[in-house]
Each structure stands twice: as C-alpha cells, then as structure tokens.
Scaffold this motif. Structure first.
Motif: not given
Length: 648
Positions: A32-40, A16-26, A87-95
């Motif tokens: 830029n492209q690096i942010t996209g990689y980090i989010e992924f 859940a913490i990582l999920f929130i971090a992924g939602m906030v990161s953008p 990506h967020s949808e995939g994680v949210a469903v499993m979470l």
C-alpha cells in the motif's frame, strides 16, 4: 583504529542495516501507499547517514569553484537514482564508496604513528659543571665552551671534544656501526651516542640546535614534507570524466526535445538514467580494493606496505639504496679468518677464547662463539683489561696478550699486520707473536639472493651507503655485487647522496623511483626522503620503522623483490579494472542515450561491473613467496672453512 575510522565504520554498519531493512520491507509489509513511504524513509535515512559528508564536500567544493570532482558526481548520480525511484541504487552506490574509503584509510593509518614520539635519540638533559657543581639542565641551555659530564648509560647531549676520560661509545644509532667506538681525551664526539663505560667530560663545540642529534630530527621532519605523493587516479579521472558526463546528460535532457518536439519528461528520464549509468562505482570501489588486496598479499609474505601510493611507487622503482649494518649484514660479528704463527689455528682460537672469557665486549663474544666449547676457568689467572688496547691473562702458566695493534706496539712485540678489512685481534704468548684473528660483520644469508632477484626484476642500480669505514664497506659491496658504495657517512651525508641519486634518476627516467632500505635511527631521514623508504622491521629501530613506507617484518632483504613483484601484479589488476569499468560504462552510456538501456542495464553498468571488478581485485591477495632457502644455504658461513684460514 583511529576515532575518525571508528565513526565511519559505525556509520557504514548503521547505514547497511537500514539498507537491508529497506530492501526487505516491501516483502514483509502489505502493498500500500504507507509501505512505499516507509521504504522511502528508510532508504533516505540510510542515504543521509552514509552520504552526508560526500554531499557536504561536493557543496563546499562548488562554493570554492571546484565543481567537477568525484564527490559532485557521486552526489548527482545518487540523487538522480532517488528521483528515478531507484532508492536502493542510490544508497548502495554511496555505501560501497564509503566502504572502499574506509578500507583505504584503515590500511594506511593502521601502522602510521608519530615519528617524533619514537625518536629516542633526543637527550632529556645535560650535566653541566657550573661553579664547581654539577647541574642538570635542558640541553638548549648549554652554551658553547661549557664542560658537560656524561655518565655510563647516558646519551651525549651536545657535540664536543673529550677533555678527560676514556670510554666506549655506542654509535649505532648515528653511524650504523654496531661495533662500539673507543674515545679518549682530545677526540671529538657527537650527540646521540650512548656512553657505555667510563665517565666523560666534554667541552661543547656547538649549541644544541646545531648539534648532530638536532639536525637528524630536523631532517626527518623536512624530508617527510618533501616526499612525493601519488595523486589519486579517480580524482584525476573525475576532472575530465565528470564534466563530460554532466554536460552530456544536460544536453541529452534539453537538445533532443527541442529538435524533435518530443515530451521533455522522456528525455529527462533518459538523462537521469544516463547519470546513474555514469556513476564510477566500479572504479571507486575496485581500484582501492585492488591495492588493498595487494597490501594484504604483501602482509602474508611478511611485508608491511603503509599505503597504496607506496605500492605503486615500489612497482616503478629502478634504483635501490641500502644501508649496510643490520640491512645487508647482521650487525653481529663472527670470525672470518685465523692465521696462526707457530701453532695450529685451533690452538690459537682456544687461547684467544680463554683470554677473552671475562669480557662482555661483542668482539670477545664472537671469538668465544667461534671456539664453541666450554671454558675451564681454572686454567685462567690474573686477567687484566687494558682500556683501549685489549686484555692480558695468564693461561696454563703462560702470559697471553690479545688485542689490537696498539697493544702489540705497547708491549714491543713484533707482529705480522693484517691488512684485510675488519677487526683484527692480535695474540701473543710469552711476548712472542702467535697469530691474528680477523672478525667481520656477517652478511645476511639471503642478501646475495636479494641482490640477484632485484636485478632480475628490473632494478637498474644498487647502491650502498654506510657509516662504516671504507675498507669494510667496499668489501661487503664487492661480495654482494653492488653497483656503487659510499662509506664513512653521517645521516646528513646519506641524505645528500640520496638527493644526488634522485636528481640523476629523474634526468634519465620520468617514472623511475628510488627506494632506500635501512634499519637504524640514523636511517630515518633518508627513509623519509626517498620515494619509497623500506625498513628492516624485526631488528630495526622504532624510528626507522615509523619513518618508512614499507617494513620487512622478517628482516630478509629478499622480501624487497617479493614486494616489487606484488606491486607490479597489483598495478596490473588495477589497470585491468580501469579498462574494463570504463569500457563497459561507455558502451552502456551510449545505449542509455539512445534509449536502449533500461534501469536494469544501468544497475549492471554500475553494480554488476563493480562486482566483477571486485572479484578481479581479490586476485591481488594470491601471491607466491620467493623460495630463499637454497640461496640462504649457499651463502651460509662454514666455521670449518674459517678455521682453515679461508675467508668468507
């Protein structure tokens, strides 16, 4: 909380913490492209932590030929979301899925412990006379025909016959009778009873493996294996839903471009969207939470239900079987009738209370409670307890005898016998019959209300099984308006009767369930065998509570009707969620296949429907208790009536 539950909870928190971090990161990092990689990477790490076991189960099931289950559908739907860039949808469903699984697991396992660890009727040793000496050995080592000695406070380890000694036995753990049983030379005794007073020498008639206590332990273990388990709805649903969805998505990706000549990528995108829409997130979350809400609502009313399958079975219950002592009755004794001869009822009760003052026997205590006044010990002299008969005392210079019929016969006193069910104390003054006092186990104040409410809720048959004598059992059953009663039963006999009732029920009803309500160790085998085992938690034995599926924490039988009401409401909410979730899914699936549903529609069909279903599931927590006070007041015993010779 178990170690397994703690591990899953830790995974949920980290994911859940990582999920929130992924939602906030953008929003906090530069575009830029690096942010996209980090989010992924963050979403992928979250997905791996929370979903690896689901993926592994799906792979293992595929290897075993069991492809189409909920694990497989969760895997392809969430992987499909990642392929589509959601990506967020995939994680949210499993979470969300794992959160529902944890709640379900926690609700079931919180109060479930090992039955065997609490079955304290198993004796630890036996005192055997060998070579003129007393040896302490394991009960398994005692042979048939050997003499064992049982001291006060010890359990009888093996069935046998008393060869010497007189004592009182606490048989409540086996027969349900709270009144101690007197035994003397020549009488048979059974293992598991507790010796309360004198030293007994017993000649064994069975080996330990065939004794009553061993059979009870075996019945609990075997009955637990026989208990029917309700198959999880989502598993049954997935057997049909999953293959249909998978093959429909495959057909959607391949057939249209072959027929129309369109680009494959467009139809593959539609197929993956179709799979995301098809993910049964609303079902796998809302259904467990509906039952969890029902479990929570029941807990607020003092009813502990150990799993959603028992809540479902309780809603379908048509036959309820009761133990008597401690379940419908209090297991404590009270004066119910006084009949004096040549004196007033008050005077007779006073004489009996003074005579019984030095005794700690439950019968003596009930007489003193009925008298309700301070006793002047200076009036009492020369008190003698006559084993197996009663007491003798000199009160104000007059010889008073108080005891059973054997005492009257021994002293050659002509008396008027009482033929009513219960324990009778005959009183004589200066060798002349002065009257009798009838003492009975008190019926619980809300027991009549409980039976009335259960019949109003659709219960078709109420039955009582008891180890008590026939007259007492039938009298209680008649007062409560029960349909059937079986008396003088041992634990094995109760299981036989429940088996017969189950067979009869299943012949007349395909969905009907049988519930058994008890409180003693002797009830543990039947509690485990019934479709729903209900234990009286406040005063009940540990073994009964652990063997049961439902525990009434306040010892009020009327809570059974409350629990049934909650169960029905919970099932109704669960069915509402099923119809709503499947209905919306089918509509959006059709729109997705036609290309009218975007990923936003897919998110609504999944997460949006889940939120609505969860809000509906929360309604299961809102329950109203039955008001039992008026019924309790009307059923309460009035001692003033008892003293004027009226029965309860």
């Amino acid at each position: 909380m178990t170690k397994k539950q703690r591990k899953l909870l830790n995974r949920i928190i980290i994911a859940a913490i990582l999920f929130i971090a992924g939602m906030v990161s953008p929003h906090v990092l530069p575009e830029n492209q690096i942010t996209g990689y980090i989010e992924f990477a963050v979403f992928l790490a979250s997905y791996a932590i929370i979903g690896w076991d689901i993926i592994w189960k799906a792979i293992c099931n595929i290897r075993q030929g069991e492809v189409f289950d909920e694990n497989f559908l969760m895997m392809i739907a969430t992987v499909g979301a990642f392929i589509l860039g959601e990506h967020s949808e995939g994680v949210a469903v499993m979470l969300f899925y794992q959160v529902g699984e944890w709640f379900q697991s926690y609700a079931v396992a919180k109060s479930r412990k090992s039955i065997s660890s609490l079955m304290d009727i198993r004796p630890d040793y036996a005192n055997v006379e060998r070579g003129g000496k007393l040896e302490q050995v394991d009960p398994d080592e005692v042979q048939i025909g050997e003499i064992i000695t049982v001291k006060p406070g010890e359990k009888i380890p093996i069935d046998g016959t008393v060869v010497s000694g007189i004592s009182m036995l606490d048989t409540s753990a086996l027969t349900g009778e709270s009144l101690p049983r007197e035994v003397e030379e020549g009488m048979d005794v059974i293992s598991g009873c507790i010796n309360q007073s004198g030293i007994l020498k017993i000649k064994t008639t069975k080996e330990f493996g065939e004794s009553t206590v061993a059979k009870i332990l075996d019945l609990v273990e075997n009955s637990s294996e026989k208990k029917a388990r309700t198959e999880n709805f989502i598993t049954r649903f997935a057997k049909y839903y999953t293959p249909i969805v998978v093959f429909a998505a495959l057909a959607l990706a391949v057939i249209p471009p072959l027929v129309t000549g369109d680009n494959f990528s467009e139809w593959v995108y539609r197929a993956l969207t179709f799979l995301v829409i098809s993910c049964p997130c609303a079902l796998v979350i809302s259904i467990p939470l509906s039952f969890f809400g029902g479990l929570g609502g029941a807990s607020k009313c003092g009813v502990l239900v150990k799993g959603s399958n028992y809540l479902e079975a309780l809603a379908d219950t048509e036959v309820i079987v009761f133990d008597k002592t401690g379940t419908l009755t209090k297991g404590s004794f009270a004066v119910s009738k006084i009949k004096a001869n040549g004196m007033s009822n008050d005077a007779l009760l006073e004489i009996a209370a003074y005579a019984e003052d030095y005794s700690t026997h439950p019968i003596s205590q009930s007489i003193k409670r009925a008298y309700g006044k301070e006793i002047n010990n200076s009036r009492v002299q020369d008190v003698q307890e006559i084993a197996g008969h009663g007491v003798s005392a000199v009160i104000d210079g007059r010889k008073v005898l108080a005891g059973n019929a054997k005492l009257m016969n021994r002293e050659h006193i002509a008396y008027e016998p009482c033929n009513e069910a219960g324990t009778v104390i005959y009183v004589a003054v200066d060798n002349k019959f002065a009257g009798f006092i009838l003492i009975e186990d008190e019926i619980k104040e809300d027991a009549p209300f409980a039976i009335k409410q259960l019949k109003a809720s659709g219960i078709k048959q109420t039955v009582m099984l008891t180890g008590d004598n026939d007259a007492v059992g039938r009298k209680v059953a008649a007062k409560l308006g029960l349909d059937k009663v079986y008396t003088q039963l041992l634990p094995a006999d109760k299981v036989v009767h429940v088996e017969e009732l189950l067979q009869s029920l299943h012949q007349t009803s395909s969905k009907g369930k049988l519930a058994f309500v008890g409180d003693g160790i002797n009830d543990a085998p039947v509690l485990a065998r019934a479709d729903v085992g209900i234990a009286m938690g406040g005063l009940g034995s540990d073994a009964a509570i652990e063997a049961a599926d439902v525990v009434l924490m306040t010892d009020e039988p009327s809570k059974i009707a409350t629990a049934k009401k909650i169960a029905r409401k919970t099932l109704a909410i669960a069915y509402e969620n099923i119809v709503f979730a499947i209905g919306i899914k089918l509509i959006v699936l059709a729109l997705g296949a036609l290309g009218f549903a975007s990923m936003w529609a897919a998110v609504f069909a999944d997460v949006g429907v889940s939120v609505i279903a969860i809000l509906n599931a929360i309604r299961a927590l809102n329950v109203k208790k039955y008001d039992v006070k008026p019924a309790a007041a009307s059923a309460k015993i009035d001692y003033a009536e008892n003293l004027s010779c009226k029965t309860i």
